[in-house]
Design a protein around this motif. Structure first.
Motif, short mmCIF file in Angstrom:
data_model
loop_
_atom_site.label_atom_id
_atom_site.label_comp_id
_atom_site.label_asym_id
_atom_site.label_seq_id
_atom_site.Cartn_x
_atom_site.Cartn_y
_atom_site.Cartn_z
N LEU A 138 -44.23 3.40 49.13
CA LEU A 138 -42.83 3.62 48.74
C LEU A 138 -42.41 2.67 47.62
O LEU A 138 -41.82 3.10 46.62
N THR A 139 -42.71 1.40 47.75
CA THR A 139 -42.28 0.45 46.72
C THR A 139 -42.98 0.72 45.39
O THR A 139 -42.35 0.62 44.32
N ASP A 140 -44.26 1.08 45.44
CA ASP A 140 -44.96 1.39 44.18
C ASP A 140 -44.39 2.65 43.53
O ASP A 140 -44.23 2.71 42.30
N GLN A 141 -44.09 3.67 44.34
CA GLN A 141 -43.50 4.87 43.77
C GLN A 141 -42.10 4.62 43.23
O GLN A 141 -41.74 5.12 42.15
N TYR A 142 -41.30 3.85 43.95
CA TYR A 142 -39.96 3.55 43.46
C TYR A 142 -40.02 2.77 42.15
O TYR A 142 -39.20 2.98 41.24
N ASP A 143 -41.00 1.87 42.02
CA ASP A 143 -41.16 1.14 40.76
C ASP A 143 -41.45 2.11 39.62
O ASP A 143 -40.86 2.01 38.53
N ALA A 144 -42.36 3.06 39.88
CA ALA A 144 -42.72 4.02 38.83
C ALA A 144 -41.56 4.94 38.48
O ALA A 144 -41.34 5.26 37.31
N LEU A 145 -40.80 5.34 39.48
CA LEU A 145 -39.70 6.29 39.25
C LEU A 145 -38.51 5.62 38.57
O LEU A 145 -37.82 6.25 37.76
N THR A 146 -38.24 4.38 38.92
CA THR A 146 -37.16 3.67 38.21
C THR A 146 -37.58 3.42 36.76
O THR A 146 -36.75 3.48 35.85
N LEU B 139 -34.96 6.94 36.79
CA LEU B 139 -34.16 7.36 37.93
C LEU B 139 -33.56 6.14 38.64
O LEU B 139 -34.29 5.17 38.91
N PRO B 140 -32.28 6.14 38.95
CA PRO B 140 -31.68 5.02 39.66
C PRO B 140 -32.08 5.03 41.14
O PRO B 140 -32.34 6.09 41.72
N VAL B 141 -32.12 3.85 41.75
CA VAL B 141 -32.55 3.74 43.14
C VAL B 141 -31.65 4.55 44.07
O VAL B 141 -32.13 5.17 45.03
N GLU B 142 -30.34 4.58 43.79
CA GLU B 142 -29.43 5.31 44.68
C GLU B 142 -29.76 6.80 44.72
O GLU B 142 -29.49 7.48 45.73
N GLU B 143 -30.32 7.32 43.65
CA GLU B 143 -30.74 8.72 43.67
C GLU B 143 -32.04 8.89 44.43
O GLU B 143 -32.24 9.88 45.14
N LEU B 144 -32.92 7.91 44.32
CA LEU B 144 -34.20 7.98 45.00
C LEU B 144 -34.04 8.04 46.51
O LEU B 144 -34.71 8.83 47.19
N VAL B 145 -33.17 7.20 47.06
CA VAL B 145 -33.07 7.11 48.52
C VAL B 145 -32.55 8.41 49.13
O VAL B 145 -32.89 8.76 50.27
#
Length: 455
Positions: A219-227, A231-237
């Motif tokens: 999750l953290t690696d994907q969130y790093d790549a997506l931000t 993409l903002p974190v609030e959209e990711l969650v």
């Protein structure tokens, strides 16, 4: 009569149980041999009382669980011929399915997708797609169904990286496709485009603690790549779906899903979000524990796995057909798989209560142990640079290999695999299928525990 003054407190505490065991076995250390040193790295007592809950962060454990009851019965269909698949999907929806999981071919054009989804309204029926080209799929989907879809994408770039070993460049490209797909689904708030899964770890032989820890690292690696992709974190969650396999260790798997929810909120707290939604969890029955020898025993495995999934709090449940590791599932085995979930609702009423194991001395304790063990391992992974770094260096493969070897050794030392190492019936099926080697693709192998013993 004043019962408070005339009756003694009859509750039995843990020390009472210890003394009773020691007296009956005439051994002052008899209870020590009844403790279970788990593969997860902690020891469990054979008996728990209400006193066990006093040392747990019970509010934290319970507040993270689902507050609404029920789940989506979502059978999986591997799509080959669009017209034939559509007939099967409509039959499934008429036979108890609430949602669908579609494993898509490498490429699908508009005409094929139109035939596949004929008479299936995506604004009413959640459909979850497994595809290696999520952005292309959603681009095509927009042309034939331009309304608010429900469901999501069960496409995990990290899992694909593990399966194929296509390298960092390919992973970046896959993450960019996920980001593009998320933007394409902007008008479909109930369509989740980010999938974080643990199946590749589970099927390689990981412990429950490892599954949870490596899922968090994923999750953290994907969130790093997506931000990084904008993409903002609030959209990711709000777009994230957690997808896990559920094995045969009944209570452990219930606790695993409960622990996953606690860990989600703990990890989201590190992102400093003002409001964090409850995690959306897809669970599927495990193929790791399925047997080709005496395959009908898989029916019992998938039933207990499905029970553990819904008691643990799955939002979506996929029950694999009992013959899925043997051949292309038949209409009969697909119907039986759907009916497991239907039975758990219609006859067992497990859809009438949220978090039915709440307050269980044993399961609450087990949940807490898994949370803390997984979090500690996750922090170790992060200190080493994250899951992708751990995979590239081989460290994660080494950790899982140790867990796999321990599972195999436990069977060699007497742990029973029903229908494989004991109570075996259809030897001809076993011998004909035992030559199939585990799939070694990419960075982790895709295994079945019974395969080591089916020859």
């Amino acid at each position: 009569m004043n019962t408070s003054s005339s009756q003694h407190d009859t509750r039995t505490d843990f020390s009472d149980w210890q003394q009773q065991v020691r007296r009956e076995l005439n051994d002052e250390r008899a209870d020590e041999g009844l403790r279970w040193a788990t593969p997860e790295g902690f020891t469990l007592e054979p008996y728990y009382t209400a006193d066990a809950l006093t040392s747990l962060p019970l509010d934290t454990l319970q507040s993270a669980q689902r507050s609404n009851a029920g789940w989506l019965n979502a059978p999986e269909q591997v799509v080959q011929d669009a017209t034939q698949a559509n007939a099967s999907l409509r039959q499934a929806l008429g036979g108890g399915a609430d949602a669908l999981v579609l494993t898509m071919p490498d490429s699908v054009d508009q005409a094929q997708l139109t035939r596949l989804l004929k008479d299936i309204k995506l604004s009413e029926t959640p459909v979850f797609f497994r595809t290696d080209q999520p952005d292309k799929l959603l681009n095509t989907l927009q042309t034939i169904a331009p309304y608010r879809w429900r469901g999501g994408l069960l496409s995990d770039p990290v899992a694909q990286y593990i399966r194929t070993g296509y390298g960092h460049t390919g992973l970046v490209a896959q993450s960019q496709q996920t980001a593009d797909a998320t933007r394409l689904a902007v008008n479909a708030p109930h369509f989740r485009t980010i999938c974080i899964s643990s199946h590749v770890f589970h099927n390689a032989g990981a412990t429950a603690t490892q599954e949870l820890a490596f899922l968090l690292g994923n999750l953290t690696d994907q969130y790093d790549a997506l931000t990084d992709a904008g993409l903002p974190v609030e959209e990711l969650v709000n777009r994230t779906m957690l997808s896990v396999s559920v094995g045969t260790s009944y209570f452990l798997e219930i606790a695993k899903l409960r622990a996953l929810r606690v860990l989600w909120f703990r990890l989201m707290g590190q992102y400093k979000q003002a409001s964090v939604p409850a995690p959306y969890v897809h669970a599927q029955t495990s193929t790791f524990y399925d047997a080709k020898a005496t395959p009908n025993t898989n029916l019992l495995r998938l039933t207990t796995e499905a029970m553990a999934a819904v008691i643990g709090g799955a939002d979506v449940l996929t029950v694999h057909p009992f013959d899925a590791v043997l051949t292309t599932p038949s209409a009969f085995s697909e119907r039986i798989a759907r009916n497991v979930s239907v039975l758990l609702k219609a006859e067992s009423y497990l859809d009438k209560v949220a978090d039915p194991s709440a307050g269980s001395y044993y399961i609450e304790t087990l949940t807490h142990h898994l949370v803390e063990g997984a979090w500690a391992l996750f922090l170790t992974v992060e200190q080493q640079g994250g899951v992708l770094t751990g995979l590239a260096s081989g460290w994660i493969a080494e950790q899982i290999e140790q867990a796999w070897q321990a599972k195999v050794e436990a069977v060699r030392q007497g742990r029973v695999l029903v229908g494989v190492t004991k109570f075996r019936y259809d030897e001809s099926t076993a011998s004909s299928s035992s030559t199939v080697a585990p799939e070694q693709a990419g960075l982790l192998p895709d295994r079945r525990l019974a395969a080591e013993f089916e020859s």
